[in-house]
Scaffold this motif. Structure first.
Motif, PDB file in Angstrom:
ATOM      1  N   TYR A 118       0.828  -1.210   0.000  1.00  0.00           N
ATOM      2  CA  TYR A 118       0.000   0.000   0.000  1.00  0.00           C
ATOM      3  C   TYR A 118       0.855   1.249   0.000  1.00  0.00           C
ATOM      4  N   HIS A 119       0.827   1.930  -1.139  1.00  0.00           N
ATOM      5  CA  HIS A 119       1.499   3.230  -1.237  1.00  0.00           C
ATOM      6  C   HIS A 119       0.426   4.250  -1.657  1.00  0.00           C
ATOM      7  N   TRP A 120      -0.600   4.362  -0.794  1.00  0.00           N
ATOM      8  CA  TRP A 120      -1.554   5.475  -0.792  1.00  0.00           C
ATOM      9  C   TRP A 120      -2.734   5.405  -1.761  1.00  0.00           C
ATOM     10  N   ASP A 121      -2.848   4.336  -2.558  1.00  0.00           N
ATOM     11  CA  ASP A 121      -3.916   4.301  -3.573  1.00  0.00           C
ATOM     12  C   ASP A 121      -5.062   3.369  -3.162  1.00  0.00           C
ATOM     13  N   PHE A 162       2.804  -1.143   4.635  1.00  0.00           N
ATOM     14  CA  PHE A 162       2.444   0.250   4.338  1.00  0.00           C
ATOM     15  C   PHE A 162       3.663   1.116   4.091  1.00  0.00           C
ATOM     16  N   ASN A 163       3.471   2.090   3.203  1.00  0.00           N
ATOM     17  CA  ASN A 163       4.421   3.174   3.060  1.00  0.00           C
ATOM     18  C   ASN A 163       3.889   4.397   3.808  1.00  0.00           C
ATOM     19  N   GLU A 164       4.604   4.843   4.815  1.00  0.00           N
ATOM     20  CA  GLU A 164       4.305   6.089   5.527  1.00  0.00           C
ATOM     21  C   GLU A 164       2.829   6.228   5.923  1.00  0.00           C
ATOM     22  N   TYR A 166       1.675   7.738   8.281  1.00  0.00           N
ATOM     23  CA  TYR A 166       1.443   9.139   8.676  1.00  0.00           C
ATOM     24  C   TYR A 166       0.826   9.927   7.521  1.00  0.00           C
ATOM     25  N   VAL A 167       1.371   9.754   6.327  1.00  0.00           N
ATOM     26  CA  VAL A 167       0.875  10.538   5.193  1.00  0.00           C
ATOM     27  C   VAL A 167      -0.545  10.095   4.838  1.00  0.00           C
ATOM     28  N   SER A 168      -0.782   8.788   4.792  1.00  0.00           N
ATOM     29  CA  SER A 168      -2.128   8.294   4.458  1.00  0.00           C
ATOM     30  C   SER A 168      -3.178   8.821   5.428  1.00  0.00           C
ATOM     31  N   LEU A 218       8.363   3.712   7.265  1.00  0.00           N
ATOM     32  CA  LEU A 218       7.950   4.905   8.003  1.00  0.00           C
ATOM     33  C   LEU A 218       8.782   6.118   7.593  1.00  0.00           C
ATOM     34  N   ASN A 219       8.142   7.291   7.510  1.00  0.00           N
ATOM     35  CA  ASN A 219       8.913   8.529   7.375  1.00  0.00           C
ATOM     36  C   ASN A 219       9.521   8.825   8.744  1.00  0.00           C
ATOM     37  N   GLN A 220      10.807   9.079   8.755  1.00  0.00           N
ATOM     38  CA  GLN A 220      11.488   9.361  10.019  1.00  0.00           C
ATOM     39  C   GLN A 220      12.493  10.481   9.806  1.00  0.00           C
ATOM     40  N   LEU A 242       2.904  13.538  16.397  1.00  0.00           N
ATOM     41  CA  LEU A 242       1.967  13.549  15.273  1.00  0.00           C
ATOM     42  C   LEU A 242       2.529  12.787  14.066  1.00  0.00           C
ATOM     43  N   LEU A 243       3.804  13.012  13.758  1.00  0.00           N
ATOM     44  CA  LEU A 243       4.386  12.428  12.553  1.00  0.00           C
ATOM     45  C   LEU A 243       4.928  11.023  12.752  1.00  0.00           C
ATOM     46  N   ARG A 244       5.376  10.721  13.990  1.00  0.00           N
ATOM     47  CA  ARG A 244       6.142   9.490  14.130  1.00  0.00           C
ATOM     48  C   ARG A 244       5.802   8.642  15.345  1.00  0.00           C
ATOM     49  N   ARG A 245       5.781   9.248  16.545  1.00  0.00           N
ATOM     50  CA  ARG A 245       5.659   8.380  17.730  1.00  0.00           C
ATOM     51  C   ARG A 245       4.309   7.693  17.851  1.00  0.00           C
ATOM     52  N   ARG A 295      15.842  17.071   7.717  1.00  0.00           N
ATOM     53  CA  ARG A 295      15.589  17.279   9.135  1.00  0.00           C
ATOM     54  C   ARG A 295      14.506  18.340   9.295  1.00  0.00           C
ATOM     55  N   GLN A 296      13.639  18.144  10.278  1.00  0.00           N
ATOM     56  CA  GLN A 296      12.561  19.098  10.483  1.00  0.00           C
ATOM     57  C   GLN A 296      12.894  20.031  11.637  1.00  0.00           C
ATOM     58  N   HIS A 297      12.659  21.324  11.426  1.00  0.00           N
ATOM     59  CA  HIS A 297      12.936  22.349  12.436  1.00  0.00           C
ATOM     60  C   HIS A 297      11.602  22.894  12.912  1.00  0.00           C
ATOM     61  N   THR A 360      14.661   3.035   2.859  1.00  0.00           N
ATOM     62  CA  THR A 360      13.825   2.643   1.727  1.00  0.00           C
ATOM     63  C   THR A 360      13.538   3.798   0.771  1.00  0.00           C
ATOM     64  N   GLU A 361      13.851   5.032   1.204  1.00  0.00           N
ATOM     65  CA  GLU A 361      13.766   6.194   0.309  1.00  0.00           C
ATOM     66  C   GLU A 361      14.739   7.254   0.779  1.00  0.00           C
ATOM     67  N   ASN A 362      15.418   7.860  -0.202  1.00  0.00           N
ATOM     68  CA  ASN A 362      16.265   9.019   0.044  1.00  0.00           C
ATOM     69  C   ASN A 362      16.565   9.610  -1.334  1.00  0.00           C
ATOM     70  N   PHE A 410       4.988  11.123 -10.773  1.00  0.00           N
ATOM     71  CA  PHE A 410       3.900  11.967 -10.252  1.00  0.00           C
ATOM     72  C   PHE A 410       4.151  12.238  -8.776  1.00  0.00           C
ATOM     73  N   GLU A 411       4.572  13.467  -8.471  1.00  0.00           N
ATOM     74  CA  GLU A 411       4.924  13.804  -7.083  1.00  0.00           C
ATOM     75  C   GLU A 411       3.672  14.307  -6.340  1.00  0.00           C
ATOM     76  N   TRP A 412       2.659  13.453  -6.285  1.00  0.00           N
ATOM     77  CA  TRP A 412       1.455  13.682  -5.491  1.00  0.00           C
ATOM     78  C   TRP A 412       0.876  15.074  -5.707  1.00  0.00           C
ATOM     79  N   ALA A 413       0.611  15.829  -4.653  1.00  0.00           N
ATOM     80  CA  ALA A 413      -0.061  17.126  -4.797  1.00  0.00           C
ATOM     81  C   ALA A 413       0.761  18.129  -5.618  1.00  0.00           C
ATOM     82  N   ARG A 419      11.077  16.634  -9.979  1.00  0.00           N
ATOM     83  CA  ARG A 419      11.640  15.427 -10.577  1.00  0.00           C
ATOM     84  C   ARG A 419      12.683  14.806  -9.652  1.00  0.00           C
ATOM     85  N   PHE A 420      12.409  13.596  -9.188  1.00  0.00           N
ATOM     86  CA  PHE A 420      13.287  12.878  -8.253  1.00  0.00           C
ATOM     87  C   PHE A 420      14.130  11.797  -8.934  1.00  0.00           C
ATOM     88  N   GLY A 421      13.981  11.606 -10.252  1.00  0.00           N
ATOM     89  CA  GLY A 421      14.529  10.400 -10.882  1.00  0.00           C
ATOM     90  C   GLY A 421      16.023  10.388 -11.119  1.00  0.00           C
TER      91      GLY A 421
HETATM   92  C1  GBH Z   1       7.714  10.054   0.150  1.00  0.00           C
HETATM   93  O1  GBH Z   1       6.878  10.903   0.815  1.00  0.00           O
HETATM   94  C2  GBH Z   1       6.841   9.123  -0.584  1.00  0.00           C
HETATM   95  O2  GBH Z   1       6.872   7.814  -0.080  1.00  0.00           O
HETATM   96  C3  GBH Z   1       7.026   9.178  -2.067  1.00  0.00           C
HETATM   97  O3  GBH Z   1       5.905   8.625  -2.671  1.00  0.00           O
HETATM   98  C4  GBH Z   1       7.302  10.589  -2.500  1.00  0.00           C
HETATM   99  O4  GBH Z   1       7.316  10.727  -3.886  1.00  0.00           O
HETATM  100  C5  GBH Z   1       8.623  11.000  -1.914  1.00  0.00           C
HETATM  101  O5  GBH Z   1       8.636  10.813  -0.536  1.00  0.00           O
HETATM  102  C6  GBH Z   1       9.039  12.414  -2.221  1.00  0.00           C
HETATM  103  O6  GBH Z   1       8.180  13.339  -1.664  1.00  0.00           O
HETATM  104  O7  GBH Z   1      10.252  13.156   7.221  1.00  0.00           O
HETATM  105  O8  GBH Z   1       8.873  12.680   9.130  1.00  0.00           O
HETATM  106  O9  GBH Z   1      10.235  14.647   9.120  1.00  0.00           O
HETATM  107  C7  GBH Z   1       7.499  11.737   1.675  1.00  0.00           C
HETATM  108  C8  GBH Z   1       6.622  12.865   2.042  1.00  0.00           C
HETATM  109  C9  GBH Z   1       6.342  13.166   4.349  1.00  0.00           C
HETATM  110  C10 GBH Z   1       8.239  14.180   3.150  1.00  0.00           C
HETATM  111  C11 GBH Z   1       6.784  13.746   5.555  1.00  0.00           C
HETATM  112  C12 GBH Z   1       8.668  14.771   4.365  1.00  0.00           C
HETATM  113  C13 GBH Z   1       8.271  15.342   6.518  1.00  0.00           C
HETATM  114  C14 GBH Z   1       8.124  14.644   7.721  1.00  0.00           C
HETATM  115  N1  GBH Z   1       7.085  13.431   3.224  1.00  0.00           N
HETATM  116  N2  GBH Z   1       7.844  14.627   5.422  1.00  0.00           N
HETATM  117  S1  GBH Z   1       9.447  13.715   8.309  1.00  0.00           S
END
Ligand code: GBH
Length: 456
Positions: A118-121, A162-164, A166-168, A218-220, A242-245, A295-297, A360-362, A410-413, A419-421
Motif C-alpha cells: 500500500y502506497h496510498w492508492d 504500508f508506506n508512511e 502518517y501521510v495516508s 515509516l517517514n522518520q 503527530l508524525l512518528r511516535r 531534518r525538520q525544524h 527505503t527512500e532518500n 507523479f509527485e502527489w499534490a 523530478r526525483f529520478g
Molecule cells: C515520500 O513521501 C513518498 O513515499 C514518495 O511517494 C514521494 O514521492 C517522496 O517521498 C518524495 O516526496 O520526514 O517525518 O520529518 C514523503 C513525504 C512526508 C516528506 C513527511 C517529508 C516530513 C516529515 N514526506 N515529510 S518527516
C-alpha cells in the motif's frame, strides 16, 4: 565511498500510482487518487496519474534500465485497485499477471523485489464506505494482502505492508493535502490507528512461509526545536508525536504514547482502540524501512485555526517553516545529511529491539541542467550515503539503501513539477534518459559489489 558490508542491498524505489498510468487498463478500479486528481485545485497544474510514466505498458524497457543500473533490489508497490477493483470480493487476475511479469523480469536480472502492498492508492469503493476511518478497511486490507501473497509468494520474499501511514492518515484525512482530501482531526487519528491495525492483521495473515520477511516503511527524521526554549522543545515533541511516535510506540514498544491524549486535545473518543490492538500492532517484524529526506525544524506557534470550536485535534500549534541557514533543494527541503545518522541512531536508542533497518527512500529535486548532469543530486546521495555509513559504524543494523526514485514521476499534490529520478522522463514523448546520477550510482553499486571501493 567507504566500503559497505558484503550483502548490503543497493536499490531504487518507485510506487504504483506515481509511475504506472493506465488507470483504466485490465479492469483496474478507481482509487482515491483518481478521484482527488479530479478535484479542481487539489493537484498542482491539474496533473493526474492517468498516464504518468506509462510504466504499465513499458515494463520491458524499464526492466532493461534497471538491469543496466545493476541494482540488487527494486522497491515497488502493488495497486490494490488493480487486484480488487472494488476493494474486496472479485479478484482481477490481469492485475496479478502484471505484477507477476514485473517480478519475473526482476528475478531474471538478479534483482530482488521489495514489494509494498500500500502506497496510498486506496480503492475508491472502500473510501465510499468510510475509507481508513472505518475499522472494516483494516480487515479488507488483510484480505487483499493474502490475495497478493498467495499469488506472488513463490517469487517475492520481502513484504512491506504500508508506506508512511502518517501521510495516508494525517495528510490525507487531517490536513487534506492528499487524497481523500478530508480535514478531520478525529477521523485522521482513527485512520492512523486503523492503518496500524491493518498492518498487524496483514502480517499475521501472511506469515508462515519459511524465508519470507515482513516489514513496514515509516517517514522518520529528527524534529529539532528551533531554539532551546521550553515552548519550542515542547512543540518539537508534539510534532514528533503527530508524525512518528503515534506509529513507532505501538509498533516497537507495544504501547500508546503517554502524551497522546494531552496533545490531541479533544480526542476524548478513543473508541477506535480495541482490546488486543497493541498486541496485534506490535507483532514482531523482520525489518523496518526508513524514508529520510530532511531534518525538520520546529517552533511553537499559534494554532492554524484560532477558533477552538472548529479547530481539529491535530492542529497542535507548530510551525515548521523556520529553516536554518543551510542549503536547500528545489522543493525548499533543507539538505542535512547528519539528520539521517541522527534518525537511525536515535531509533535504535529509543527502541532497543528495533528490527534490521533499510533506508527505503532518500533523494532530492534540483532543476535540470543541459545534458542532465545532475551534480547536486550526486552530491546529495553521496553525503547521505556517508551519513548512513556513520550509522552502521555506530552499531545500527542497516541492511540496504534505496534511492527515491528510479524514474521521474507523479509527485502527489505537486504533480509532475518536481523530478526525483535517476532517469529523466519526458512526459510528452515518455522517452527515458538516464541522468549523470544514474551512471554514478551504477558505478558505485558495481564497485561496492566487487569490494573495491576506494576509501573516502
Ligand atoms: C515520500 O513521501 C513518498 O513515499 C514518495 O511517494 C514521494 O514521492 C517522496 O517521498 C518524495 O516526496 O520526514 O517525518 O520529518 C514523503 C513525504 C512526508 C516528506 C513527511 C517529508 C516530513 C516529515 N514526506 N515529510 S518527516
Amino acid at each position: 565511498m567507504t566500503d559497505f558490508p558484503q550483502g548490503f542491498r543497493w536499490g531504487v524505489a518507485t510506487s504504483a500510482y506515481q509511475i504506472e498510468g493506465a488507470v483504466d487498463a485490465d479492469g483496474r478500479g478507481p482509487s482515491i487518487w483518481d478521484a482527488f486528481g479530479a478535484v479542481p485545485g487539489a493537484v498542482a497544474g491539474g496533473d493526474t496519474g492517468a498516464v504518468a510514466c506509462d510504466h504499465y505498458h513499458r515494463v520491458p524497457e524499464d526492466l532493461a534500465l534497471l538491469g543496466e543500473l545493476g541494482v540488487d533490489a527494486y522497491r515497488f508497490s502493488v495497486a490494490w485497485p488493480r487486484i480488487l477493483p472494488t476493494g474486496a470480493g472479485r479478484v482481477e487476475q490481469r492485475g496479478l499477471d502484471f505484477y507477476r511479469r514485473l517480478v519475473d523480469g526482476l528475478l531474471e536480472r538478479g534483482i530482488e523485489p521489495f514489494l509494498t502492498l500500500y502506497h496510498w492508492d486506496l480503492p475508491q469503493a472502500l473510501e465510499d464506505l468510510g475509507g481508513w476511518r472505518s475499522r472494516d478497511t483494516a480487515q479488507r486490507f488483510a484480505e487483499y494482502a493474502v490475495v497478493v501473497h498467495d499469488a506472488l509468494g513463490d517469487r517475492v520474499t520481502k513484504w512491506t505492508t504500508f508506506n508512511e501511514p502518517y501521510v495516508s492518515s494525517i495528510v490525507g484525512y487531517g490536513e487534506g493535502r492528499h487524497a481523500p482530501g478530508a480535514r478531520e482531526g478525529h477521523g485522521s487519528l482513527a485512520a492512523a490507528h486503523h492503518l496500524m491495525v491493518a498492518h498487524g492483521l496483514a502480517v499475521q495473515a501472511m506469515r508462515g512461509t519459511p524465508g519470507h520477511e515482513f516489514g513496514i516503511v515509516l517517514n522518520q527524521s529528527p524534529s529539532t526545536p528551533v531554539t532551546s526554549s521550553e515552548a519550542d522543545v515542547a512543540a518539537a515533541r508534539r510534532h514528533d508525536l503527530l508524525l512518528r511516535r503515534q506509529f513507532t510506540e505501538p509498533l516497537f514498544a507495544g504501547r500508546y504514547p503517554d502524551d497522546y491524549e494531552e496533545t490531541f486535545a479533544g480526542v476524548t473518543d478513543l473508541s477506535f482502540r480495541h482490546d488486543g490492538d497493541l498486541e496485534l500492532i506490535s507483532t514482531p517484524l523482520d525489518y523496518v524501512g526508513i524514508n529520510y529526506y530532511y531534518r525538520q525544524h520546529v517552533a511553537d506557534a499559534p494554532h492554524r485555526d484560532p477558533d477552538p470550536a472548529t479547530r481539529t485535534s491535530i492542529d497542535v500549534g507548530i510551525d515548521t517553516t523556520r529553516l536554518p541557514d543551510v542549503p536547500r533543494t528545489a522543493m525548499n527541503w533543507p539538505v542535512e545529511p547528519e539528520g539521517l545518522t541522527q534518525t537511525l541512531v536515535g531509533l535504535k536508542e529509543r527502541y532497543p529491539d528495533l528490527p534490521p533497518v533499510y533506508v527505503t527512500e532518500n533523494g532530492c529535486v534540483y532543476p535540470d541542467n543541459p545534458g542532465f548532469v545532475d551534480q547536486e543530486r550526486i552530491e546529495y546521495l553521496r553525503t547521505h550515503l556517508a551519513a548512513a555509513h556513520d550509522a552502521l559504524t555506530a552499531g545500527v543494523d542497516l541492511r540496504g539503501y534505496f534511492v527515491w526514485s528510479f524514474l521521474d514521476n507523479f509527485e502527489w499534490a505537486h504533480g509532475y513539477k518536481h523530478r526525483f529520478g535517476l532517469v529523466h522522463v519526458d512526459y510528452e514523448t515518455l522517452v527515458r534518459t538516464p541522468r549523470a546520477s544514474f551512471h554514478w550510482y551504477r558505478d558505485l553499486v558495481a564497485e561496492q559489489r566487487a569490494g573495491t571501493a576506494a576509501a573516502g
